[in-house]
Design an enzyme around this catalytic site. Structure first.
Site: not given
Ligand code: 5GP
Ligand code: ZN
Length: 112
Positions: A4, A91, A96, A98, A100
């Site tokens: 992860c 999206g 894991h 999170h 935003h």
């Molecule tokens: P999701 O798309 O799952 O809601 O959000 C995942 C977020 O993680 C995305 O906005 C993406 O840009 C960010 N992200 C993915 N990989 C990394 C990483 O290695 N480092 C950081 N700082 N952000 C990441």
């Molecule tokens: Zn994790």
């Protein structure tokens, strides 16, 4: 979780611009920001997504949201949006959980 990417950030195995961390929560700048301020808040514990929470996580999730409010204030944000994508079709790309924190520009509603 070995594979992860966010657990790797928690462990320090891959770099991130850390904004805040304690024993339960880590916050860091998104690598691909969708707004002038875009910070991700994660629990140290590997939880896959919002729909997998149990009542045992209630304090943890509350703590994360209080922390989001504090960090937002420290970053000078009065108005901001907090988003947690739950599932691939809306999206979620990192599995894991999170949250935003997005701010620093005008945003429309509803989201697309
Ligand atoms: P999701 O798309 O799952 O809601 O959000 C995942 C977020 O993680 C995305 O906005 C993406 O840009 C960010 N992200 C993915 N990989 C990394 C990483 O290695 N480092 C950081 N700082 N952000 C990441
Ligand atoms: Zn994790």
């Amino acid at each position: 979780m070995d594979n992860c990417i966010f657990c790797k950030i928690v462990r320090g195995d891959i770099p991130a611009k850390i904004v805040y961390r304690d024993e339960t929560v880590v916050a860091f700048h998104d690598i691909s920001p969708a707004a002038p301020i875009h910070v991700l808040f994660i629990p140290v514990e590997h939880i896959v997504k919002l729909s997998e929470l149990s009542i045992d996580h209630a304090n943890l999730i509350g703590e994360i949201h209080v922390r989001i409010a504090k960090v937002a204030a420290e970053l000078g944000l009065q108005d901001y949006r907090v988003v947690s994508n739950c599932g691939e079709s809306v999206g979620q790309s990192v599995f894991h959980i999170h949250f935003h924190l997005l701010g620093g520009r005008k945003m429309g509603w509803p989201p697309g």
